[in-house]
Design an enzyme around this catalytic site. Structure first.
Site, mmCIF file in Angstrom:
data_model
loop_
_atom_site.group_PDB
_atom_site.id
_atom_site.type_symbol
_atom_site.label_atom_id
_atom_site.label_comp_id
_atom_site.label_asym_id
_atom_site.label_seq_id
_atom_site.Cartn_x
_atom_site.Cartn_y
_atom_site.Cartn_z
ATOM 1 N N LYS A 15 -0.938 47.134 -15.147
ATOM 2 C CA LYS A 15 -1.821 46.668 -16.774
ATOM 3 C C LYS A 15 -1.499 47.637 -17.854
ATOM 4 O O LYS A 15 -1.057 47.140 -18.718
ATOM 5 C CB LYS A 15 -3.129 46.727 -16.254
ATOM 6 C CG LYS A 15 -3.864 45.474 -15.005
ATOM 7 C CD LYS A 15 -5.276 45.677 -15.093
ATOM 8 C CE LYS A 15 -5.849 46.956 -14.900
ATOM 9 N NZ LYS A 15 -5.576 47.386 -13.385
ATOM 10 N N ARG A 90 -14.658 44.263 -15.871
ATOM 11 C CA ARG A 90 -14.461 44.250 -14.493
ATOM 12 C C ARG A 90 -15.454 43.839 -13.754
ATOM 13 O O ARG A 90 -15.520 43.854 -12.479
ATOM 14 C CB ARG A 90 -14.488 46.036 -14.421
ATOM 15 C CG ARG A 90 -12.917 46.324 -13.985
ATOM 16 C CD ARG A 90 -13.027 47.880 -14.086
ATOM 17 N NE ARG A 90 -11.997 48.414 -13.144
ATOM 18 C CZ ARG A 90 -11.070 49.177 -13.821
ATOM 19 N NH1 ARG A 90 -10.741 48.931 -14.860
ATOM 20 N NH2 ARG A 90 -10.058 49.770 -12.921
ATOM 21 N N ARG A 129 2.669 57.640 -9.245
ATOM 22 C CA ARG A 129 2.676 57.479 -10.760
ATOM 23 C C ARG A 129 2.257 59.027 -11.488
ATOM 24 O O ARG A 129 1.498 59.957 -10.771
ATOM 25 C CB ARG A 129 1.346 56.740 -11.105
ATOM 26 C CG ARG A 129 0.781 57.025 -12.545
ATOM 27 C CD ARG A 129 -0.251 55.829 -12.784
ATOM 28 N NE ARG A 129 -1.714 56.103 -12.289
ATOM 29 C CZ ARG A 129 -2.389 55.061 -12.168
ATOM 30 N NH1 ARG A 129 -2.261 54.018 -12.867
ATOM 31 N NH2 ARG A 129 -3.464 55.371 -11.741
ATOM 32 N N ARG A 162 -3.304 61.492 -11.641
ATOM 33 C CA ARG A 162 -4.897 61.453 -11.698
ATOM 34 C C ARG A 162 -5.539 61.769 -10.528
ATOM 35 O O ARG A 162 -5.173 61.473 -9.321
ATOM 36 C CB ARG A 162 -4.952 59.714 -12.121
ATOM 37 C CG ARG A 162 -4.799 59.507 -13.666
ATOM 38 C CD ARG A 162 -4.787 58.263 -13.854
ATOM 39 N NE ARG A 162 -5.799 57.208 -13.392
ATOM 40 C CZ ARG A 162 -5.975 55.799 -13.616
ATOM 41 N NH1 ARG A 162 -5.245 55.327 -14.523
ATOM 42 N NH2 ARG A 162 -6.809 55.273 -13.029
ATOM 43 N N ARG A 173 -11.068 52.025 -4.603
ATOM 44 C CA ARG A 173 -10.722 51.178 -5.570
ATOM 45 C C ARG A 173 -10.241 49.795 -5.709
ATOM 46 O O ARG A 173 -10.557 49.017 -6.246
ATOM 47 C CB ARG A 173 -9.659 52.078 -6.812
ATOM 48 C CG ARG A 173 -10.382 53.387 -7.291
ATOM 49 C CD ARG A 173 -9.170 54.477 -7.873
ATOM 50 N NE ARG A 173 -8.452 53.654 -8.863
ATOM 51 C CZ ARG A 173 -7.111 54.087 -9.057
ATOM 52 N NH1 ARG A 173 -6.646 55.178 -8.625
ATOM 53 N NH2 ARG A 173 -6.549 53.477 -10.008
#
Ligand code: AP5
Ligand code: MG
Length: 216
Positions: A15, A90, A129, A162, A173
């Site tokens: 996203k 969300r 990431r 992160r 998550r």
């Protein structure tokens, strides 16, 4: 009339990566609720302090706090032509609050591109990431490596992993996404604003599909 685009999809599907690209094409500001929370954490605000405990566990920040933060952000002048929302709404409570807010602004949710990918893809993307400290630019060790390891191509700041990209938090998550956010797929499909996009392909292929559904 302002244009509002909601990018829907599970953690790690891309996203933020797509929003960075699409924001340039559409000229709409990229509003990421996750980035806003991370900025608050960095600046040690009260909101950041409250959000951090939920984020580190992979849980959603309570609706009330999230809705107030988005209301404030969308009210700023740079959003007068609309916005590209990433990570908000969300929950159905947040989606209804967004409808109400956009009615006040004389707009509505125009497009909801829903990007999907397999769990294996999501886990691989999140574990590789690297994110930029200054502005949240996104890289991947294999799929979108920075020119210089550990340094952001765009602003030269350091890259970091992160806190919520740890394996245990990632599984939580993904579960939270399926329990609390996936009902929004039906919510927006019933309104005719949902477009499904196969996120299990290259960044460029996903961008091409997104631009096509957005009519750009
Ligand atoms: P948030 O920051 O929104 O995280 P998320 O939804 O879990 O999504 P991610 O940012 O992890 O993934 P992404 O889809 O943006 O993927 P990316 O482009 O980085 O939220 C974090 C937390 O904040 C939440 O858990 C919650 O606690 C809180 N929060 C936020 N919003 C909230 C809300 N509305 N309500 C309540 N709480 C909220 O890509 C991932 C990686 O893959 C990158 O390395 C990238 O380079 C790579 N990649 C991307 N696309 C491709 C591709 N097509 N092929 C190969 N690699 C790719
Ligand atoms: Mg993101």
């Amino acid at each position: 009339m302002p244009t509002y685009i909601v990018l829907l999809g599970p953690p790690g599907v891309g996203k933020g990566t797509q929003a960075e690209i699409i924001a340039k094409t559409t000229g709409l500001p990229h509003i990421s609720s996750g980035d806003l929370f991370r900025e608050n954490i960095k600046n040690a605000t009260k909101l950041g302090e409250m959000a951090q405990s939920f984020m580190n566990k992979g849980e959603l920040v309570p609706d009330e706090l999230t809705i107030a933060m988005i209301r404030e952000r969308l009210s700023r002048p740079d959003c007068s032509a609309g916005a590209l929302l990433d990570g908000y709404p969300r929950t159905t409570v947040q989606a209804r609050a967004l409808d109400k807010l956009l009615t006040e602004f004389g707009g509505k949710v125009n497009h909801v591109p829903y990007i999907a990918a397999s769990k294996a893809t999501l886990t691989e993307r999140l574990s590789g990431r690297w994110t930029c400290k200054a502005q949240g630019h996104i890289f991947h060790v294999k799929y979108n490596p920075p020119k210089k390891a550990g340094i952001c191509d765009m602003d030269g700041s350091k890259l970091y992993q992160r806190e919520d990209d740890k394996v245990e938090t990632v599984s939580r998550r993904i579960k939270v996404y399926f329990d609390q956010t996936a009902p929004l797929i039906t919510f927006y499909r019933q309104r005719g604003s949902l477009s499904e996009i196969d996120g299990d392909r290259s960044i460029e292929q996903v961008t091409a599909d997104l631009l096509a559904v957005l009519g750009n």
